[in-house]
Design a protein around this motif. Sequence first.
Motif, short mmCIF file in Angstrom:
data_model
loop_
_atom_site.label_atom_id
_atom_site.label_comp_id
_atom_site.label_asym_id
_atom_site.label_seq_id
_atom_site.Cartn_x
_atom_site.Cartn_y
_atom_site.Cartn_z
N ASN A 78 0.38 -1.43 -0.02
CA ASN A 78 -0.23 0.20 -0.14
C ASN A 78 0.99 1.45 -0.05
N GLU A 256 2.13 18.91 12.54
CA GLU A 256 1.08 18.08 11.17
C GLU A 256 -0.04 19.86 11.07
N GLN A 287 -2.68 22.86 3.58
CA GLN A 287 -2.06 23.80 4.59
C GLN A 287 -1.53 25.36 3.22
N GLN A 312 -4.70 12.24 -5.63
CA GLN A 312 -4.48 12.47 -3.88
C GLN A 312 -4.86 13.28 -3.07
N MET B 105 -4.07 2.03 8.29
CA MET B 105 -2.55 1.62 8.14
C MET B 105 -2.84 0.75 6.41
N GLU B 108 -4.17 3.10 3.72
CA GLU B 108 -4.18 3.75 3.45
C GLU B 108 -3.16 4.11 3.44
N GLY B 109 -2.26 3.46 4.43
CA GLY B 109 -0.64 3.90 4.36
C GLY B 109 -0.34 4.10 5.89
N THR B 110 0.63 4.96 5.88
CA THR B 110 1.50 6.24 6.36
C THR B 110 1.47 7.59 6.14
N THR B 111 1.51 8.02 4.87
CA THR B 111 0.79 8.69 4.21
C THR B 111 -0.26 9.63 4.79
N SER B 112 -0.15 11.27 4.99
CA SER B 112 -1.72 11.79 5.12
C SER B 112 -2.91 11.91 4.11
N ARG B 113 -3.85 11.71 4.06
CA ARG B 113 -4.82 12.07 3.26
C ARG B 113 -5.70 13.25 2.82
N SER B 114 -5.51 14.03 2.27
CA SER B 114 -6.12 15.25 1.78
C SER B 114 -7.93 15.40 1.50
N LEU B 115 -8.74 15.86 2.52
CA LEU B 115 -10.10 15.13 2.15
C LEU B 115 -10.89 16.38 1.24
N PRO B 116 -11.93 16.38 1.31
CA PRO B 116 -12.96 17.52 -0.33
C PRO B 116 -12.45 18.34 0.57
N TRP B 203 -8.69 20.37 7.28
CA TRP B 203 -8.11 22.33 7.69
C TRP B 203 -6.41 20.89 7.70
N LEU B 204 -6.32 19.70 8.53
CA LEU B 204 -4.52 19.58 8.47
C LEU B 204 -4.39 18.73 7.74
N THR B 205 -5.50 17.75 7.46
CA THR B 205 -5.00 16.80 6.65
C THR B 205 -5.50 15.48 7.44
N SER B 207 -4.48 11.36 9.05
CA SER B 207 -3.55 10.65 8.98
C SER B 207 -3.85 9.44 9.95
N MET B 210 -3.18 10.44 13.33
CA MET B 210 -3.93 11.82 13.80
C MET B 210 -5.16 11.63 14.88
#
Lengths: 458, 282
Positions: A78, A256, A287, A312, B105, B108-116, B203-205, B207, B210
């Motif tokens: 993943n 963050e 951000q 993404q 994890m 989706e893995g460890t990287t942060s995701r951006s929300l709509p 706001w902050l993405t 993960s 979080m």
Amino acid sequence: MVNDGSSSGAGDANGSEELGSEYNGNKRRIDRRRFLQAAGVGAAATGFAGCLGGGPSEQSEGIPSEVTVGVLAPAPENNPIGASIANSAELAASHLEDNDELLSGVDSVNVSIKNTEESPQTGRQRYRELTLDEGAHMTTGVFTSEVLLQLMDPISQQQTVHMTTGAATPEASKQVHEEYDKYKYHFRTGPVNGYHLGQNMVDFLGAKGSDLGWDSVALLVEDYEWTNPVQRAIDDHIGDLDVEVAMEQRYASGTENFGPIYDNVEQSGADAAFVAMAHTGTPAIVQWARDQRPFEFGGIHVLSQLPSYYEQTGGACGYTITQNTATPQSELTDKTLDYVEAFNDANDSYPVYTGYITYDAVMQWANVVTERETVNADEVVTGLEESSYTGTAGSLDYYGPDHEYAHDIMYNFSPDTRPEEGVNPVFQQWREGDGTGSQEVLHPSYVSSTDYEAPPWV
Amino acid sequence: MTILVQAAMISALYALIAIGFTLIFGVGGVLNLAHGATITMGAFSAYYAGQLGLGIPAAVLASVAIPALFAGALYLGMVKRLEDEPIMVMITTLVVSVVIEQAIMVFEGTTSRSLPRLIEGQFSIAGATFQNLLGVMFVVSWLIIGLLFLFVNYTKTGKGILAVSMSHKGASLVGIRSSRINLITWIIAGAFAGIAGLFLGSWLTASYAMGQAQLVLSFSIVVVGGIGSIRGSVVGAYLIGFLEIATTNLISASLQGLAPLAVLVVVLLVKPEGLFGREFAE
């Protein structure tokens, strides 16, 4: 079923077959002969691995009919960085099996993939499984510097060639330089080491500064091992440019909320945030874009190297610049686009930088083995040192044992002409068009596709 | 002035994060260590809705409904059986929290995701520019606090919550089923955590990890305000929010996250019952 690399022994042998079919759809035969050879002594030997020298390749002469490539990747199921390592090793193995000139007497090239979980301890265990239990003739991969540093001693004990394709710490090459006979089995096929990554950022700023219009920058560096040499190189070289460093911040690894940091960048009056980010990259970029901060953004942003990153982040990475090994559009050599298309055909996605490098590593190793007519590690080490192989990312040449970065890929910054030796990383900018994003190349000029454009809100 | 506005925004979010946590302790007398993971679940529910192209209203709905249902199921499936053993509840909810994080994890893995992006645009106040999202977050936070106040004080169920928080036995004697009240409390807390996750992630993405920092933050806020006190949690959230913004703006941005921990230690040493004590306790 996908093997996450958490099993060992016989389970691993089976797991390698399953992974092979998972990644590119090509069913690979299990390396049973080698597994059985190892199985008798493998389990016991694992426990003594730290004490005993000499892996399976120590006795190897000639080229066996079955060759095993061991791959260490972070979460290959993943994580796109790990998946590119795994998939590219599979692709290289597939191409080698189809190739009449390289490894021509070899019936099958087996690929065994293990998950390092980005943990030094796990990486060490997986490495031993690859070399002791499965008798890998070479190993490749490794993304995290902390993992690589823990592997240096096992690599020297197993005396099996390892070609790193992700981790950038120059501490590994320093060990090769200082104790050559012990650590000579380690090569870094890419990316350029951490110090050169920093130097590359400054070189780019020097070459393209007038286009960018960045008279002052705020240096933002995440607090991880890999950024130490990057920051050192920037500090060493940025003074040579007519660019002011308005502020410099090494921020905490778990950050963050970038609001307070960006407030400081605004207050400093910097034209741009000059960054070295990997793990913390997405919150930083989202951000920056959503707050429409009045400064530009560029440097090394590892996640921006992902071809799918625009989707993404919902377009937040638009207008940012990052260094990259290659992009799906950058024809660095006559092999680049062929590899990209083959990877896309096999995986329905484009590779990230670790993919180009891993493919090159396996192919270069096979080239040297073919030339030397042996998989013997000492012979291959000499062969790699003398090799100048054109891969997908450029000319693969390594610094010699006397160089401070012994066995690291040669870095050769060249704005306008293809370097004859070494690699010349690209700098890309994410650009928007028709509701989607593309990685347009700004540097070097011989593969560039566009000129820099600042974000509309700056 | 800019600092005050920034602090008001972030404090509103902190209040949202902490209210659900304090509500469960105040009513049920147990600590829900899966609270942070529920916040994460809210954020990822919105993320998946976005990935499926369901639109913003569906993302908002998912971020509220899924954590609320999860919290209800967690209460009925596990916590209800262990209500008299607070330590077991802590262990169980901690394990659930770890499972949720690990599952995210893996997928989706460890990287942060951006929300709509929930709301476009920005607004200016006191010479500084802020995302409209933060303004809406501030309004929603106070709306929720107000509605919760009205619900607890002026509805039959709300008065039941108040009664159970004061005494389980007493509530039982007057015919209130405490398990039903607890279930409602858990569902409300889950919904609030989901809304907090939605705003935080937007706001902050988002993960997988979080929620960990948010759990620590919740602890700090409710300890400062007085464990179990909603009013105390709101005051605690604003105290920590203002302190954090002042620290990061006036001293160093690298001190992020330190304010809640520093306040937690000081309050535990100086006034361990918090500012408002345990409001609902006898």
